[in-house]
Design an enzyme around this catalytic site. Sequence first.
Site, PDB file in Angstrom:
ATOM      1  N   ARG A  12      -0.897  -1.250   5.096  1.00  0.00           N
ATOM      2  CA  ARG A  12       0.129  -0.676   6.957  1.00  0.00           C
ATOM      3  C   ARG A  12      -0.806  -0.207   6.787  1.00  0.00           C
ATOM      4  NH1 ARG A  12       1.159   3.638   9.533  1.00  0.00           N
ATOM      5  NH2 ARG A  12       1.705   4.764   7.504  1.00  0.00           N
ATOM      6  N   ASP A  13      -0.704   1.431   6.671  1.00  0.00           N
ATOM      7  CA  ASP A  13      -1.938   2.366   7.232  1.00  0.00           C
ATOM      8  C   ASP A  13      -3.476   1.821   7.802  1.00  0.00           C
ATOM      9  OD1 ASP A  13      -2.505   4.816   8.627  1.00  0.00           O
ATOM     10  OD2 ASP A  13      -3.262   5.546   7.732  1.00  0.00           O
TER      11      ASP A  13
ATOM     12  N   HIS B 192      -8.331  11.025   5.821  1.00  0.00           N
ATOM     13  CA  HIS B 192      -9.269  10.129   6.197  1.00  0.00           C
ATOM     14  C   HIS B 192     -10.946   9.951   6.504  1.00  0.00           C
ATOM     15  CE1 HIS B 192      -6.236   7.491   9.010  1.00  0.00           C
ATOM     16  NE2 HIS B 192      -5.867   7.976   7.991  1.00  0.00           N
TER      17      HIS B 192
ATOM     18  N   CYS C 153     -10.714   4.498  12.154  1.00  0.00           N
ATOM     19  CA  CYS C 153     -10.278   5.400  13.539  1.00  0.00           C
ATOM     20  C   CYS C 153     -10.225   5.350  15.302  1.00  0.00           C
ATOM     21  CB  CYS C 153     -11.200   6.305  13.187  1.00  0.00           C
ATOM     22  SG  CYS C 153     -10.750   7.828  14.397  1.00  0.00           S
TER      23      CYS C 153
ATOM     24  N   ASN D  48      -9.292   5.604   6.694  1.00  0.00           N
ATOM     25  CA  ASN D  48      -8.491   6.364   5.190  1.00  0.00           C
ATOM     26  C   ASN D  48      -9.466   6.043   4.558  1.00  0.00           C
ATOM     27  OD1 ASN D  48      -5.975   4.110   7.177  1.00  0.00           O
ATOM     28  ND2 ASN D  48      -5.267   5.573   5.849  1.00  0.00           N
TER      29      ASN D  48
END
Lengths: 307, 307
Positions: free
Chosen positions: B19-20, B216, B247, B256
């Site tokens: 997801r992220d 991150h 980013c 991440n």
Amino acid sequence: MKKSSSKNKKINIVEVGPRDGLQNEKKFLDVDTRVEFARRLTLTGIKTIEVGAFVSPQKVPQMADSKEVLERILKIFDPKKINFPVLVPNEHGMQDAIEAGAREVAIFTACSEKFNQANINCSIEESFERFKPVLNLAKKNKIRVRGYLSTAFYCPYEGKMSPKKAIELSKRLLKLGCYEVSIGDTLGAATPNEVSDVLKGLKKEIGAGKIAMHFHDTRGTALANILRSFELGVRTFDSSLGGLGGCPYAPGAQGNVSTEDVVYMFHGMGLQTGIDLQKLIEVSQWMTSKMDKVLATRVGKAGLPKS
Amino acid sequence: MKKSSSKNKKINIVEVGPRDGLQNEKKFLDVDTRVEFARRLTLTGIKTIEVGAFVSPQKVPQMADSKEVLERILKIFDPKKINFPVLVPNEHGMQDAIEAGAREVAIFTACSEKFNQANINCSIEESFERFKPVLNLAKKNKIRVRGYLSTAFYCPYEGKMSPKKAIELSKRLLKLGCYEVSIGDTLGAATPNEVSDVLKGLKKEIGAGKIAMHFHDTRGTALANILRSFELGVRTFDSSLGGLGGCPYAPGAQGNVSTEDVVYMFHGMGLQTGIDLQKLIEVSQWMTSKMDKVLATRVGKAGLPKS
């Protein structure tokens, strides 16, 4: 000028990019570029820059003409204000370093017998034999000697090392006349509790002030290990601009921790390195153009956040 | 199954790669590949895998058809054994998540007003208004809700944030009914003492057991920050396989922190994650082929050292 104390908030950065970094890079930089690299590094405020290795150019071609590099640097800079150590493997290298005007040299051995055999073709005991004439010459010429201790945590051949070895050999290096021992995680495999295991013993035996930590970021743990070392009182850290220097045991992986990343973390923690991080990032960008590759620095790539 | 305690030595990893991670990658992966990604992750022993976001496919095309992804995954796996949270931005997304059979959802807001406006086009206060019907539906359907709090340390628009904001909003999220708050260093700019500043206040107010940290690695400090969080009692960490996810505020830089690197560090420290690191590296290698790029993981590139 570089003495550390576990109480103060000043961090000493030993920039090893021009030596430990470049000697593990495929790309060869000529004398002009290496002198210019050192010159640019001095502009950032770094006070210790390892600029060469007086080793066989057949074995380590990247370090060829280190004598000329050091001579030219010492014509520009006062070694009382900025420290330019060079690596010397033996008496012959030491004589060359003296001729070039070195005020500090570094000697090196490893915690692992097999690594020493593969790396410098002698046993640990024999490496200490080679050190004796080097230290004698150092004493005679008032040259400071730093000791490197490789594979303090893991060896590519022997696996995980006992912390006892690093402690025993650090004591021997200091007894021999080194003013500081740099404890190396050559494989970039250590994790924070393993760092504690070595450091707690070392602190008890020799104190944190004579210990420097030399971490590779091969498995991403370098800054965490540096943090743990800091928490345990260490204030001197080796690092390499742009993370220069690969890992011969894991092709394509990173070697030395990036100076930019180390300085960024410490500044964020309110500590002083004496280094202008923005200027350091500019050197990193300049170096990227010289190395023809993206350097292994996170801060160098991301830049500083809005403050 | 994922409750943490500051006393135990068990680490909970929340895998956010599907997801992220993916939502910040240029490359689009189809439903089949995303389901297969989740399936391969389950084989490593990871117990919580965030598999999608029920958001507008116009705004976040990488997350299109998250409903189908979740439905297909829930046909294969028992959500009582493995947790598959999905992100929901509002009541509409929540209704879709319920239809798909979600047992856990995540809601998100930020510590910075400007970031929230730019990211989800509403104020912090309005974001809490949107949460109310989501939480009501969650209660009615016995769905667990996790809260994400972005820009807890730095904001790309407002710069450094006050720790008070993260503490105040974490309390509100828990009061609203979230079982845990994930504190995000969205910019990857935090350093360990800044982490302490936020965590010490948070621990006092809500205890370490309800806090997860979401770092991150944009400036290389993620593992150091995770170490410091661990030292302060946090046991739940978000991470992304292969460091998936860039980013948006520093193009080309990492987002991440890589799950492989987090797991490597904790295992080296003698802690348990329940994850088979070698299998995780295999998923990382598989994912490299799907993403057509070298992933931002150090352990994934270097592999494990000889033990």
